[in-house]
Design an enzyme around this catalytic site. Structure first.
Site, PDB file in Angstrom:
ATOM      1  N   ASP A 162       2.317 -18.375 -41.740  1.00  0.00           N
ATOM      2  CA  ASP A 162       2.678 -19.732 -41.324  1.00  0.00           C
ATOM      3  C   ASP A 162       2.369 -20.725 -42.442  1.00  0.00           C
ATOM      4  OD1 ASP A 162       3.332 -18.699 -38.855  1.00  0.00           O
ATOM      5  OD2 ASP A 162       1.412 -19.249 -37.934  1.00  0.00           O
ATOM      6  N   ASP A 191       6.889 -15.924 -41.616  1.00  0.00           N
ATOM      7  CA  ASP A 191       6.834 -16.190 -40.183  1.00  0.00           C
ATOM      8  C   ASP A 191       7.246 -17.636 -39.934  1.00  0.00           C
ATOM      9  OD1 ASP A 191       6.515 -15.636 -37.511  1.00  0.00           O
ATOM     10  OD2 ASP A 191       4.347 -15.766 -37.521  1.00  0.00           O
ATOM     11  N   ASP A 195       3.490 -23.867 -36.624  1.00  0.00           N
ATOM     12  CA  ASP A 195       3.167 -23.187 -35.377  1.00  0.00           C
ATOM     13  C   ASP A 195       1.952 -23.795 -34.687  1.00  0.00           C
ATOM     14  OD1 ASP A 195       5.239 -21.474 -35.832  1.00  0.00           O
ATOM     15  OD2 ASP A 195       4.038 -19.635 -35.812  1.00  0.00           O
ATOM     16  N   ARG A 244      14.002 -21.245 -33.524  1.00  0.00           N
ATOM     17  CA  ARG A 244      12.726 -21.931 -33.301  1.00  0.00           C
ATOM     18  C   ARG A 244      12.674 -23.272 -34.029  1.00  0.00           C
ATOM     19  NH1 ARG A 244       8.035 -17.172 -33.472  1.00  0.00           N
ATOM     20  NH2 ARG A 244       9.106 -15.747 -32.035  1.00  0.00           N
TER      21      ARG A 244
END
Length: 524
Positions: A162, A191, A195, A244
């Site tokens: 992340d 990734d 987040d 996302r």
């Protein structure tokens, strides 16, 4: 349709590399070059987000120096502003120990700490293959930095892949004017870019760029991780993201004035009981930009003022429930803070001129024109001095912007005759792009509830282009007919707190046809 992210890299990425500097922490007398006006969105709630304001300012040119600055504080909550310049990478980032820190060698670790600002200065701050991890921490500002190519597999790895990751009881984080980017998706070792999980709340991501990644970011790590939320995304560019943008599991998120370009598989994915308020965004050359995807646990959305430019939609069925091709609201979301919307049509140009690191911290004031920050009022010889015209400067000014929850969101409304094409509901929808007008130059509009509410202040906000039209007015307790306030001109109007079920704003004089965009009501 643009090619998937793994096949399309930005050649300009390499130009961001800066020469590594020696690790030095310098005590600086000045304060950080943080954006004027402070935090926005949900980061203003729960006591607000001020970062290291009021603390010592230091300069760091390595990751080790950042950790040294954290560990050199009196305790883990001592405010500090860390100005960063240069390239921060694995080679210059080591673990540092101390009573006021808990660091690691493979990431910038903000763990069990509070009251911290990290801001890029000078030639810029680039975190190269090194992520920023926020855990069990609060009141954090990250501003004007680039975080790129953080991997969870391959070499080197950092932060679970992340760019910026938050987890485990995190509160009040503002990430602003930053660039978060990868060079592919999960198969290439990357990734998420942004987040949040395991009870992370009151976060704002503003004026930032997220690009070239399989995953933009998530709120909630699984369908059962629903303790996250109250997140604002505004004036950001999402470009070449597979999915996302973000993924929202439970909780509430507010997305406004963002520019989404080339969302290749899906965009805002509201699921598992989540609520998304989606205002005045510009979606371009993308697929399935809003809905519930890859699950049968539905989320919901409230939409207003968005533009869908060359957006394609899949057929609903199974685990896919796209909101389009004609997105309609299926919930209502109450927003507790004030915000000003740019028209969706100008979002691409405004975001292009403001979003990302090293853009001069430019912002938007709703006029569709990027504005340079002005940290002080040049007409005030000492902005820290109290106003000499105020007989008691310690008293709150009743005309100050209201704080707390706007009680009008989710309420009812009615009024006198309205002009064609306008609606009473437009004054309580949180959207400055819609409005109510009377059938003439005078008339009244009301906000009402099914049970009594205590109201002590209202804010009448006129639509763009009609400011100053409202002349004389009265504010009425519709339950009793009592006049709560009277005067001239729109804006904030305060009166003694009163419990009522219906409050009326009556325009008794105007210079033209008034356009009331929002009739906000507040308890204090």
């Amino acid at each position: 349709m643009r090619r998937p992210v793994a096949l399309r890299l930005q050649a300009a990425l390499g130009t961001l590399a800066l020469a590594a500097a020696a690790g030095v922490v310098l005590t600086m007398p000045e304060t950080a070059s943080a954006a004027a006006g402070g935090a926005t969105g949900y980061a203003t709630q729960n006591g607000g987000t001020t970062g290291g304001a009021g603390g010592q300012t230091v300069r760091a040119t390595t990751g080790t120096a950042i950790h040294q600055a954290l560990c050199g504080r009196a305790d883990s909550s001592t405010p500090i502003v860390i100005e960063v310049e240069g390239t921060i990478n694995h080679g210059n980032t080591s673990k540092v120990s101390g009573d006021s820190c808990n660091t690691a060698a493979d990431k910038i670790e903000l763990k069990q700490v509070s009251n911290i600002t990290i801001v890029g200065v000078g030639g810029g701050a680039v975190f190269d293959q090194l992520g920023i991890h926020i855990r069990e921490s609060s009141n954090i500002i990250i501003q004007n930095v680039t975080v790129r190519n953080v991997k969870k597999s391959g070499s080197p790895t950092s932060n679970g892949g992340d760019a910026i990751g938050m987890e485990s009881d995190v509160r009040n984080v503002w990430v602003d004017h930053s660039t978060l980017e990868a060079s592919g998706g999960e198969s290439e070792g990357y990734d998420g870019l942004f987040d949040m999980k395991d009870n992370t709340q009151y976060v704002t991501l503003s004026y930032s760029v997220l690009r070239n990644s399989g995953r933009g970011g998530l709120i909630g790590s699984s369908e059962s991780d629903r303790s996250n939320g109250y997140v604002t995304f505004h004036h950001n560019l999402y470009e070449n993201i597979d999915s996302r943008a973000p993924l929202l599991r439970g909780g509430v998120a507010h997305m406004y004035n963002n520019h989404y370009v080339s969302l290749n598989k899906s965009g805002i994915n509201s699921r598992a009981g989540a609520k998304a308020k989606v205002d005045n965004n510009y979606f371009e050359d993308s697929k399935d930009v809003l809905g519930t995807f890859y699950t049968d646990e539905a989320g919901s959305w409230q939409v207003s003022g968005n533009i869908f430019d060359n957006v394609t939609w899949s057929e609903p069925g199974g685990d896919n429930n796209p909101a389009g091709p004609d997105p309609q609201s299926n919930t209502t979301v109450s927003i507790p803070y004030s915000y000003t919307l740019d028209d969706a049509s100008c979002v691409p140009s405004v975001v292009s001129g403001t979003a990302g690191a090293n853009k001069g911290l430019k912002v938007s004031d709703g006029s569709c024109t990027p504005q340079s920050p002005d940290p002080t009022d040049p007409t005030d010889p000492d902005p820290t001095d109290p106003d000499p015209t105020d007989p008691d400067p310690t008293d709150p000014d009743p005309t100050d912007p209201p704080s707390g929850t706007n009680l009008s969101i989710g309420a009812g409304s009615d009024g006198s005759s309205k002009a064609s094409g306008t609606s009473y509901g437009n004054v309580r929808d949180g959207d400055l792009g819609t409005y109510w007008s009377p059938a003439g130059t005078t008339g009244s509009v009301s906000v009402k509830w099914s049970s009594a509410r205590t109201v002590a202040k209202i804010n009448i906000r006129e639509a763009a282009g009609s400011e100053g039209t409202v002349g004389s007015y009265r504010v009425l307790n519709h339950d009793t007919g009592a006049v709560l306030a009277s005067g001239s001109g729109a804006g904030v109007i305060a009166f003694s707190p009163v419990s009522l079920e219906k409050i009326t704003f009556e325009i008794t004089g105007a210079s033209g046809t008034p356009k009331v965009a929002e009739f906000e009501t507040y308890a204090g």
